[in-house]
Scaffold this motif. Structure first.
Motif, short mmCIF file in Angstrom:
data_model
loop_
_atom_site.label_atom_id
_atom_site.label_comp_id
_atom_site.label_asym_id
_atom_site.label_seq_id
_atom_site.Cartn_x
_atom_site.Cartn_y
_atom_site.Cartn_z
N LEU A 1 -4.46 -9.62 -12.52
CA LEU A 1 -4.90 -10.04 -11.19
C LEU A 1 -3.75 -10.82 -10.56
CD1 LEU A 1 -7.10 -10.48 -9.03
CD2 LEU A 1 -7.68 -12.58 -10.24
N SER B 1 -5.30 -10.53 -2.75
CA SER B 1 -5.38 -10.45 -4.20
C SER B 1 -5.83 -9.06 -4.61
CB SER B 1 -6.34 -11.51 -4.76
OG SER B 1 -7.65 -11.25 -4.30
N GLY B 2 -5.62 -8.77 -5.88
CA GLY B 2 -6.06 -7.49 -6.42
C GLY B 2 -5.51 -7.28 -7.81
N ARG B 3 -6.05 -6.29 -8.49
CA ARG B 3 -5.61 -5.95 -9.84
C ARG B 3 -4.57 -4.85 -9.76
NH1 ARG B 3 -6.98 -8.21 -13.55
NH2 ARG B 3 -8.76 -9.11 -14.51
N TYR C 1 -0.03 0.22 -4.28
CA TYR C 1 -0.85 -0.92 -4.71
C TYR C 1 -2.01 -1.11 -3.74
CZ TYR C 1 3.01 -1.99 -7.84
OH TYR C 1 3.96 -1.93 -8.83
N ASP C 2 -2.87 -0.09 -3.65
CA ASP C 2 -4.00 -0.12 -2.72
C ASP C 2 -5.08 -1.10 -3.12
OD1 ASP C 2 -2.81 1.87 -1.17
OD2 ASP C 2 -3.70 3.46 -2.37
N SER C 3 -5.08 -1.54 -4.36
CA SER C 3 -6.11 -2.47 -4.83
C SER C 3 -5.91 -3.88 -4.29
CB SER C 3 -6.13 -2.50 -6.36
OG SER C 3 -4.89 -2.99 -6.84
N ILE C 4 -4.75 -4.16 -3.72
CA ILE C 4 -4.49 -5.50 -3.18
C ILE C 4 -4.96 -5.54 -1.74
CG2 ILE C 4 -2.73 -7.21 -2.62
CD1 ILE C 4 -1.06 -6.09 -4.91
N GLY C 5 -5.83 -6.51 -1.46
CA GLY C 5 -6.37 -6.66 -0.11
C GLY C 5 -6.55 -8.12 0.25
N HIS D 1 0.84 -1.20 0.00
CA HIS D 1 0.00 0.00 0.00
C HIS D 1 0.87 1.25 0.00
CE1 HIS D 1 -3.68 -2.37 1.70
NE2 HIS D 1 -3.37 -2.70 0.47
N THR E 1 -8.00 -11.70 1.06
CA THR E 1 -9.08 -12.53 0.54
C THR E 1 -9.76 -13.13 1.76
OG1 THR E 1 -7.73 -13.03 -1.40
CG2 THR E 1 -9.63 -14.44 -0.99
#
Length: 98
Positions: free
Chosen positions: A90, A30-32, A17-21, A13, A23
């Motif tokens: 992803l 995971s995240g895009r 890469y804030d889209s990775i969170g 983050h 699961t």
């Protein structure tokens, strides 16, 4: 293990890469994320815009940005690409791979 994943996510983050969170229900995240510039694909034109496109190579390890890979692998975890579109991929971050 949770602490390791929390540390990895905090570092990711910090890099943007804030889209990775996390699961939910698993010890993974995971995240895009954006595909590196040299692997991006052009927007289809003409009638090809209307034809569904199967994108091959969605599991190519080169699709994972180097800085993301470095953060994850420094902690001894694994990052794997699982699918892509023209501009994003992803990724799954897990301890032993998927």
């Amino acid at each position: 293990m949770t602490d390791e994943l929390d540390a990895i996510l905090a570092d990711l983050h910090e890099l943007g890469y804030d889209s990775i969170g996390r699961t939910e229900g698993y010890r993974e995240a995971s995240g895009r994320v954006p595909v590196p510039e040299e692997y991006r694909r052009e927007q289809p034109t003409g009638w090809r815009r209307f034809v569904p496109r199967v994108v091959c190579g969605g599991a190519d390890p080169d699709l994972v940005p180097e800085d993301l890979r470095a953060v994850v692998e420094t902690q001894g975890w694994t990052v794997q690409p699982m699918g892509r579109d023209r501009e994003t991929v992803l990724v799954i971050v897990s301890e032993n791979g998927v």
